[in-house]
Motif scaffolding. Structure first.
Motif, short mmCIF file in Angstrom:
data_model
loop_
_atom_site.label_atom_id
_atom_site.label_comp_id
_atom_site.label_asym_id
_atom_site.label_seq_id
_atom_site.Cartn_x
_atom_site.Cartn_y
_atom_site.Cartn_z
N HIS A 119 0.83 -1.21 0.00
CA HIS A 119 0.00 0.00 0.00
C HIS A 119 0.87 1.26 0.00
CE1 HIS A 119 -3.56 2.44 0.68
NE2 HIS A 119 -2.83 3.13 1.55
N VAL A 120 1.86 1.29 0.85
CA VAL A 120 2.74 2.46 0.96
C VAL A 120 3.52 2.66 -0.34
CG1 VAL A 120 4.78 3.36 2.16
CG2 VAL A 120 2.90 2.37 3.48
N ASP A 121 3.92 1.57 -0.98
CA ASP A 121 4.73 1.66 -2.21
C ASP A 121 3.97 2.28 -3.39
OD1 ASP A 121 6.93 0.68 -0.91
OD2 ASP A 121 6.74 -1.36 -1.71
N HIS A 155 2.74 5.10 -3.33
CA HIS A 155 2.93 6.54 -3.18
C HIS A 155 4.39 6.90 -3.41
CE1 HIS A 155 -1.13 6.95 -1.49
NE2 HIS A 155 -0.87 5.77 -0.95
N ARG A 205 3.87 8.89 1.74
CA ARG A 205 4.13 7.49 2.10
C ARG A 205 3.89 7.28 3.60
NH1 ARG A 205 7.01 4.16 -1.18
NH2 ARG A 205 8.33 3.39 0.49
N ALA A 209 0.20 7.35 4.16
CA ALA A 209 -0.41 6.17 3.59
C ALA A 209 -0.51 5.03 4.61
CB ALA A 209 0.36 5.71 2.35
N VAL A 210 0.39 5.02 5.58
CA VAL A 210 0.32 4.01 6.64
C VAL A 210 -1.04 4.11 7.35
CG1 VAL A 210 1.25 3.32 8.90
CG2 VAL A 210 2.82 3.89 7.00
N TRP A 228 -3.83 2.89 5.18
CA TRP A 228 -3.87 1.42 5.18
C TRP A 228 -4.49 0.90 6.47
CZ3 TRP A 228 -1.87 -2.62 8.05
CH2 TRP A 228 -2.08 -3.88 7.48
N CYS A 242 9.73 0.15 10.20
CA CYS A 242 9.12 0.60 8.94
C CYS A 242 8.86 2.10 8.99
CB CYS A 242 7.83 -0.18 8.69
SG CYS A 242 6.79 0.47 7.37
N LEU A 245 10.53 5.26 6.81
CA LEU A 245 9.75 6.26 6.08
C LEU A 245 10.11 7.67 6.53
CD1 LEU A 245 6.29 4.45 6.08
CD2 LEU A 245 7.83 4.75 4.13
N LYS A 268 -4.32 9.95 11.40
CA LYS A 268 -3.72 10.54 10.19
C LYS A 268 -3.72 12.06 10.28
CE LYS A 268 -4.12 10.82 5.18
NZ LYS A 268 -4.87 10.41 3.99
#
Length: 184
Positions: free
Chosen positions: A71-73, A75, A81, A84-85, A88, A131, A135, A173
């Protein structure tokens, strides 16, 4: 070959039952019934329930991190990115079988009495934090931000699991965006 083929349905059944009802309330006979794997074959695969309890989060960890990374990839922008975590996490918490964080649940049930479960939970959480640290580093942001984002994400997972809603990820977020803006 037959043993390897039977392993996946056994792990699928264990994961569904453990996440839905808790580890301690599920017996090997429950897993047999849900998986269609004979009790004899189940015990060939996992001679003790503890081995099954250790195997299911290992497989789940790999899947969970692969899904998050995929999912992150999607972006390109380093800041997006990171955000995006949380997108997700929202998608994950919207899944019909979402019951919160399986590792936190496992730790709550067995962490005090099973060093192996505690170690697995610690490894999973450390990998997730790593992770986020990657990022943050890729975005050229201050290192301490990763820890703050980690706490936001963990809080969103726990809260979503408890209240059965997706908005904790949205709220996390929004806070993450504020933190990113403050660090830029």
């Amino acid at each position: 070959m037959e043993i390897v083929v039977a392993r996946e349905p056994a792990l699928d059944a264990a994961e569904n039952l453990f996440c839905g009802r808790g580890i301690q309330s599920v017996g090997m006979d429950d897993i047999r019934g849900a998986s269609g794997v004979s009790l004899k074959r189940l015990y060939q695969l996992f001679p003790a329930k503890e081995q099954l309890v250790e195997a299911y989060p290992e497989r789940r960890d790999i899947r969970w991190r692969e899904r998050l990374a995929a999912h992150v990839d999607h972006h390109q922008d380093p800041g997006e990115r990171i955000l995006a975590v949380f997108d997700w996490l929202r998608r994950w918490s919207a899944e019909s079988d979402f019951r919160g964080c399986a590792w936190i649940d496992s730790y709550g049930e067995l962490g005090a009495v099973s060093p192996r479960v505690a170690a697995q939970v610690g490894a999973h959480k450390q990998a997730f934090r790593g992770c986020l640290a990657g990022l943050v580093s890729d975005a050229g942001l201050p290192t301490p931000l990763a820890g703050r984002l980690y706490l936001l994400a963990e809080g969103a997972m726990v809260t979503a699991g408890i209240n059965g809603r997706t908005d904790p990820a949205d709220q996390a977020k929004q806070i993450a965006r504020l933190l990113l803006d403050a660090c830029r």
